[in-house]
Design a protein around this motif. Sequence first.
Motif, mmCIF file in Angstrom:
data_model
loop_
_atom_site.group_PDB
_atom_site.id
_atom_site.type_symbol
_atom_site.label_atom_id
_atom_site.label_comp_id
_atom_site.label_asym_id
_atom_site.label_seq_id
_atom_site.Cartn_x
_atom_site.Cartn_y
_atom_site.Cartn_z
ATOM 1 N N ASP A 49 0.827 -1.212 0.000
ATOM 2 C CA ASP A 49 0.000 0.000 0.000
ATOM 3 C C ASP A 49 0.860 1.261 0.000
ATOM 4 O OD1 ASP A 49 -2.516 -1.024 -0.218
ATOM 5 O OD2 ASP A 49 -2.992 -0.876 1.919
ATOM 6 N N ASP A 50 1.915 1.253 0.808
ATOM 7 C CA ASP A 50 2.815 2.416 0.844
ATOM 8 C C ASP A 50 3.464 2.642 -0.517
ATOM 9 O OD1 ASP A 50 2.240 2.792 3.504
ATOM 10 O OD2 ASP A 50 4.113 1.895 4.238
ATOM 11 N N VAL A 51 3.935 1.562 -1.126
ATOM 12 C CA VAL A 51 4.632 1.691 -2.408
ATOM 13 C C VAL A 51 3.660 2.110 -3.509
ATOM 14 C CG1 VAL A 51 5.968 0.478 -4.167
ATOM 15 C CG2 VAL A 51 6.429 0.055 -1.748
ATOM 16 N N ILE A 52 2.452 1.556 -3.511
ATOM 17 C CA ILE A 52 1.495 1.930 -4.565
ATOM 18 C C ILE A 52 1.100 3.398 -4.414
ATOM 19 C CG2 ILE A 52 -0.671 1.227 -3.438
ATOM 20 C CD1 ILE A 52 -0.062 0.433 -7.041
ATOM 21 N N GLN A 53 0.967 3.854 -3.185
ATOM 22 C CA GLN A 53 0.648 5.264 -2.952
ATOM 23 C C GLN A 53 1.780 6.148 -3.485
ATOM 24 O OE1 GLN A 53 -0.255 6.229 1.094
ATOM 25 N NE2 GLN A 53 -0.453 8.402 0.667
ATOM 26 N N ASN A 54 3.009 5.804 -3.171
ATOM 27 C CA ASN A 54 4.149 6.580 -3.675
ATOM 28 C C ASN A 54 4.224 6.533 -5.194
ATOM 29 O OD1 ASN A 54 4.866 7.258 -1.098
ATOM 30 N ND2 ASN A 54 6.390 5.643 -0.902
ATOM 31 N N THR A 55 3.889 5.371 -5.754
ATOM 32 C CA THR A 55 3.891 5.225 -7.210
ATOM 33 C C THR A 55 2.913 6.206 -7.851
ATOM 34 O OG1 THR A 55 4.511 2.893 -7.087
ATOM 35 C CG2 THR A 55 3.404 3.630 -9.104
ATOM 36 N N PHE A 56 1.694 6.251 -7.343
ATOM 37 C CA PHE A 56 0.696 7.124 -7.968
ATOM 38 C C PHE A 56 0.964 8.602 -7.690
ATOM 39 C CE2 PHE A 56 -1.795 3.214 -8.592
ATOM 40 C CZ PHE A 56 -2.027 3.380 -9.949
ATOM 41 N N ILE A 57 1.596 8.905 -6.589
ATOM 42 C CA ILE A 57 2.010 10.300 -6.350
ATOM 43 C C ILE A 57 3.041 10.697 -7.403
ATOM 44 C CG2 ILE A 57 3.344 11.791 -4.796
ATOM 45 C CD1 ILE A 57 1.926 10.305 -2.464
ATOM 46 N N LYS A 58 3.986 9.816 -7.641
ATOM 47 C CA LYS A 58 5.016 10.098 -8.650
ATOM 48 C C LYS A 58 4.392 10.203 -10.043
ATOM 49 C CE LYS A 58 9.444 9.199 -8.387
ATOM 50 N NZ LYS A 58 10.637 8.457 -8.042
#
Length: 181
Positions: A49-58
């Motif tokens: 979840d943390d990584v997917i959130q960072n992915t979509f922010i990027k």
Amino acid sequence: MVHPEDQLILELISSTDKKDVGFRYLLNKYKERLYWHIRRMVQSHEDADDVIQNTFIKVYRNIHNFQQNSSLYTWLYRIATNETINFINSRKNLKIESVDVLTNQLQVRQEVHFDEDEAIEKLRKAVETLPDKQKLVFHLRYYDELPYDKIAEITDTSVGALKASYHHAVKKIEEKLKSAF
């Protein structure tokens, strides 16, 4: 659910008044596939979840840089992969510790019967011991079933190097599994 085509999503995102609508379409279309790509490489749902959130922010911050030299999904996949690698590298010390714990657990648990869930878990743990690049290639090829040319686009690596990396990964996993059973 029917998702709009990538070109429509990109047109909406590039318009000033419908950017959020386009991004919402993009999120709904790709979040599950990207989540499972990430989830196979990290330890837990929370980490994914943390990584997917960072992915979509990027993605949100850099979608204007997407030049359509590859498919939108390939571009998203590359960002998700890089974010996952960054996350894994940031947790490297924890991972080394957890591998030691897992190794000890395997030595303690020498069960005679075959358990499918246990076999899957041992495979996951064997994959976790691979070097990051081999792990990434193994995930993309084995779990995501991507062809080498797609993986080459995502990882910016030659097909020959990917085949060699996958071959070495499979050999290492086989050795780990032989000693685990």
